[in-house]
Design a protein around this motif. Sequence first.
Motif, PDB file in Angstrom:
ATOM      1  N   HIS A   1       0.812  -1.225   0.000  1.00 23.71           N
ATOM      2  CA  HIS A   1       0.000   0.000   0.000  1.00 23.71           C
ATOM      3  C   HIS A   1       0.845   1.274   0.000  1.00 23.71           C
ATOM      4  CE1 HIS A   1      -3.950   1.748   0.115  1.00 23.71           C
ATOM      5  NE2 HIS A   1      -3.633   2.541   1.133  1.00 23.71           N
ATOM      6  N   LEU A   2       2.143   1.112   0.062  1.00 28.63           N
ATOM      7  CA  LEU A   2       3.012   2.286   0.041  1.00 28.63           C
ATOM      8  C   LEU A   2       2.764   3.117  -1.213  1.00 28.63           C
ATOM      9  CD1 LEU A   2       5.476   3.846   1.220  1.00 28.63           C
ATOM     10  CD2 LEU A   2       6.932   2.316  -0.148  1.00 28.63           C
ATOM     11  N   ALA A   3       2.635   4.434  -1.040  1.00 27.65           N
ATOM     12  CA  ALA A   3       2.531   5.407  -2.142  1.00 27.65           C
ATOM     13  C   ALA A   3       1.202   5.344  -2.888  1.00 27.65           C
ATOM     14  CB  ALA A   3       3.692   5.254  -3.122  1.00 27.65           C
ATOM     15  N   ARG A   4       0.182   4.788  -2.266  1.00 32.85           N
ATOM     16  CA  ARG A   4      -1.143   4.851  -2.887  1.00 32.85           C
ATOM     17  C   ARG A   4      -2.214   4.895  -1.809  1.00 32.85           C
ATOM     18  NH1 ARG A   4      -2.457  -1.156  -5.516  1.00 32.85           N
ATOM     19  NH2 ARG A   4      -2.464  -2.307  -3.545  1.00 32.85           N
TER      20      ARG A   4
ATOM     21  N   ALA B   1      -2.291   9.238  -7.954  1.00 37.03           N
ATOM     22  CA  ALA B   1      -3.032  10.386  -7.428  1.00 37.03           C
ATOM     23  C   ALA B   1      -3.234  10.268  -5.925  1.00 37.03           C
ATOM     24  CB  ALA B   1      -4.387  10.496  -8.123  1.00 37.03           C
ATOM     25  N   ALA B   2      -3.139   9.033  -5.416  1.00 34.76           N
ATOM     26  CA  ALA B   2      -3.364   8.752  -3.996  1.00 34.76           C
ATOM     27  C   ALA B   2      -4.736   9.285  -3.584  1.00 34.76           C
ATOM     28  CB  ALA B   2      -2.233   9.311  -3.143  1.00 34.76           C
ATOM     29  N   ALA B   3      -4.808  10.037  -2.481  1.00 30.72           N
ATOM     30  CA  ALA B   3      -6.099  10.529  -2.002  1.00 30.72           C
ATOM     31  C   ALA B   3      -6.569  11.750  -2.768  1.00 30.72           C
ATOM     32  CB  ALA B   3      -6.005  10.860  -0.518  1.00 30.72           C
ATOM     33  N   GLY B   4      -5.791  12.180  -3.762  1.00 28.08           N
ATOM     34  CA  GLY B   4      -6.195  13.306  -4.585  1.00 28.08           C
ATOM     35  C   GLY B   4      -5.187  14.430  -4.627  1.00 28.08           C
ATOM     36  N   PHE B   5      -4.001  14.185  -4.003  1.00 26.37           N
ATOM     37  CA  PHE B   5      -3.002  15.250  -3.944  1.00 26.37           C
ATOM     38  C   PHE B   5      -1.587  14.724  -4.180  1.00 26.37           C
ATOM     39  CE2 PHE B   5      -6.603  15.980  -1.144  1.00 26.37           C
ATOM     40  CZ  PHE B   5      -7.136  17.116  -1.740  1.00 26.37           C
ATOM     41  N   GLY B   6      -1.496  13.517  -4.746  1.00 22.36           N
ATOM     42  CA  GLY B   6      -0.192  12.930  -4.991  1.00 22.36           C
ATOM     43  C   GLY B   6       0.445  12.431  -3.707  1.00 22.36           C
ATOM     44  N   VAL B   7       1.708  11.975  -3.801  1.00 24.84           N
ATOM     45  CA  VAL B   7       2.442  11.489  -2.619  1.00 24.84           C
ATOM     46  C   VAL B   7       3.854  12.082  -2.633  1.00 24.84           C
ATOM     47  CG1 VAL B   7       1.159   9.345  -2.345  1.00 24.84           C
ATOM     48  CG2 VAL B   7       3.110   9.394  -3.887  1.00 24.84           C
ATOM     49  N   PRO B   8       4.426  12.380  -1.476  1.00 23.06           N
ATOM     50  CA  PRO B   8       5.774  12.963  -1.417  1.00 23.06           C
ATOM     51  C   PRO B   8       6.870  11.915  -1.551  1.00 23.06           C
ATOM     52  CG  PRO B   8       4.896  12.760   0.790  1.00 23.06           C
ATOM     53  CD  PRO B   8       3.806  12.283  -0.141  1.00 23.06           C
ATOM     54  N   LEU B   9       6.783  11.136  -2.605  1.00 21.97           N
ATOM     55  CA  LEU B   9       7.751  10.073  -2.866  1.00 21.97           C
ATOM     56  C   LEU B   9       8.096  10.072  -4.352  1.00 21.97           C
ATOM     57  CD1 LEU B   9       6.105   7.219  -0.761  1.00 21.97           C
ATOM     58  CD2 LEU B   9       8.298   8.325  -0.256  1.00 21.97           C
ATOM     59  N   PRO B  10       9.271   9.566  -4.737  1.00 28.56           N
ATOM     60  CA  PRO B  10       9.708   9.608  -6.144  1.00 28.56           C
ATOM     61  C   PRO B  10       9.087   8.497  -6.991  1.00 28.56           C
ATOM     62  CG  PRO B  10      11.395   8.577  -4.826  1.00 28.56           C
ATOM     63  CD  PRO B  10      10.330   9.009  -3.854  1.00 28.56           C
ATOM     64  N   ILE B  11       7.748   8.416  -7.014  1.00 29.74           N
ATOM     65  CA  ILE B  11       7.099   7.365  -7.800  1.00 29.74           C
ATOM     66  C   ILE B  11       7.192   7.692  -9.293  1.00 29.74           C
ATOM     67  CG2 ILE B  11       5.550   6.720  -5.931  1.00 29.74           C
ATOM     68  CD1 ILE B  11       3.341   8.298  -7.352  1.00 29.74           C
ATOM     69  N   ASP B  12       6.988   6.664 -10.110  1.00 28.78           N
ATOM     70  CA  ASP B  12       7.074   6.820 -11.569  1.00 28.78           C
ATOM     71  C   ASP B  12       5.715   6.461 -12.163  1.00 28.78           C
ATOM     72  OD1 ASP B  12       7.632   6.799 -14.264  1.00 28.78           O
ATOM     73  OD2 ASP B  12       9.549   5.751 -14.063  1.00 28.78           O
ATOM     74  N   ARG B  13       4.856   7.447 -12.298  1.00 27.32           N
ATOM     75  CA  ARG B  13       3.497   7.209 -12.790  1.00 27.32           C
ATOM     76  C   ARG B  13       3.511   6.780 -14.253  1.00 27.32           C
ATOM     77  NH1 ARG B  13      -0.584  11.822 -11.640  1.00 27.32           N
ATOM     78  NH2 ARG B  13      -2.049  10.064 -11.782  1.00 27.32           N
ATOM     79  N   GLU B  14       4.420   7.338 -15.035  1.00 28.78           N
ATOM     80  CA  GLU B  14       4.494   6.984 -16.454  1.00 28.78           C
ATOM     81  C   GLU B  14       4.837   5.513 -16.643  1.00 28.78           C
ATOM     82  OE1 GLU B  14       5.989   9.514 -14.989  1.00 28.78           O
ATOM     83  OE2 GLU B  14       5.986  11.329 -16.241  1.00 28.78           O
ATOM     84  N   TYR B  15       5.700   4.988 -15.781  1.00 33.08           N
ATOM     85  CA  TYR B  15       6.103   3.585 -15.882  1.00 33.08           C
ATOM     86  C   TYR B  15       4.904   2.661 -15.646  1.00 33.08           C
ATOM     87  CZ  TYR B  15       8.406  -0.835 -14.764  1.00 33.08           C
ATOM     88  OH  TYR B  15       8.792  -2.153 -14.731  1.00 33.08           O
TER      89      TYR B  15
END
Length: 446
Positions: free
Chosen positions: A102-105, A195-209
């Motif tokens: 569940h990390l980062a989502r 998008a998480a809860a609607g404001f993104g997350v403060p982590l270096p995730i790669d949404r494009e990937y």
Amino acid sequence: MLWSKGLPLDAAIHRFTVGDDPQVDLALAPHDALGSAAHARMLARVGLLPEADMRALVAALRTLHDEARAGKFTIRPEQEDGHTALEAALVERVGDPGRRIHLARSRNDQVQLALRLMLREQVLQLGAGAAELAGAFLDFAQAHANVPLPGYTHMRRAMPSTFGMWGAAFAEGLIEELEALRGLWARIDRCPLGAAAGFGVPLPIDREYVATLLGFSRVQRSPIDVQNSRGRYEAATLAWANSVAGGLEKWLWDVSLFSTEEFGFLSLPDAFTTGSSIMPQKKNPDVVELARARCRELRGIARQVEEIAGGLPSSYHRDFQLLKRPTLTGLATIRELLDVLTRLVPVLKIRAEAAARACDDTLYAAHQAYVLVGRGMPFRDAYRQVAREISDGTFHPDRTALTATHLGGAGNLALDQTRSELNAARSWLTETHRALAACAERVWQP
């Protein structure tokens, strides 16, 4: 529950807030598993999850995906929803790595992704069903291209038509819907995860990937818009289904009328009729009538989704939980409708003699006026002369003098052109399905 904060829980409040999610979320479970596997791969790629943990999670999620497809995945009432049940199953099977998934989502973008994956699958399935039905209408039109049928306006006899023209009309209507389906697909084809809860997350995730892994053509960039779009794509899909049903409802009405004893142009196979509990002679067109009612039912379902999703401020609200059941119901309704009508069209029986008897001379009134125009008479004069002849009983048209040979007319149905368009739509559906299947296999690879 994984989401409990340790506070006392009132059983009635729990039932009220959980609703029917434990049952409804079973349909989303395989899509949730696939989306979670892609999420795990992304977390490992950016260094937020050990590689070994990712591989253990992906392997377990594939097993859970297959179990969900086979109807063997369960969601206990106390687990609240499918997301909780999935995570609990992962923890049970792989231990601590399951707690990392569940990390980062958030559940908000998690359910959005599962819904989006489900809608993509359903859109392709519905497109395939619409294409099959369009093909059945085309075959019907080809087989009965020149069989006379009265054309009606205002429910009164108007001009000559054929069963071929009638069948081709509904084939072309469905092909237009298949063209519209590609526009619907373009709307759905964007990945909400991250998008998480609607404001993104403060982590270096790669949404494009993640989007690429799952075969989306783009990321739905704005996290707030991801939440605002809850219900938007469900409503758009049901609006497409509703439009398809609107065309089919007209055909069902025609079949109901044309198969009455008073018309007698068609007869329904026994398998599509039922008897009366009191009248031995009856063969009631229950399948046709129920299918017609399904078309209207779809309008109500689509409206229900619009009402639940509408009238809210931006971002996430728990109201959205209630969108899932009507969406799934609507999708099942249009899928069943397409399947039943695809079975009916090929076995519909034409009563050509009865239809020909109904094609009386008055159907050729406009044709005869055009014959007179061809001899040099102004149209309005020709119109009045034909009207007088009909009124005084002296009207005897030349039924063979003119035929509509323009594109789409009785003498030029252009069925080959229509079939070519249908084949193009089928090719797009097949290629898109194949591409998504290949993406899924890459997500599942060891």
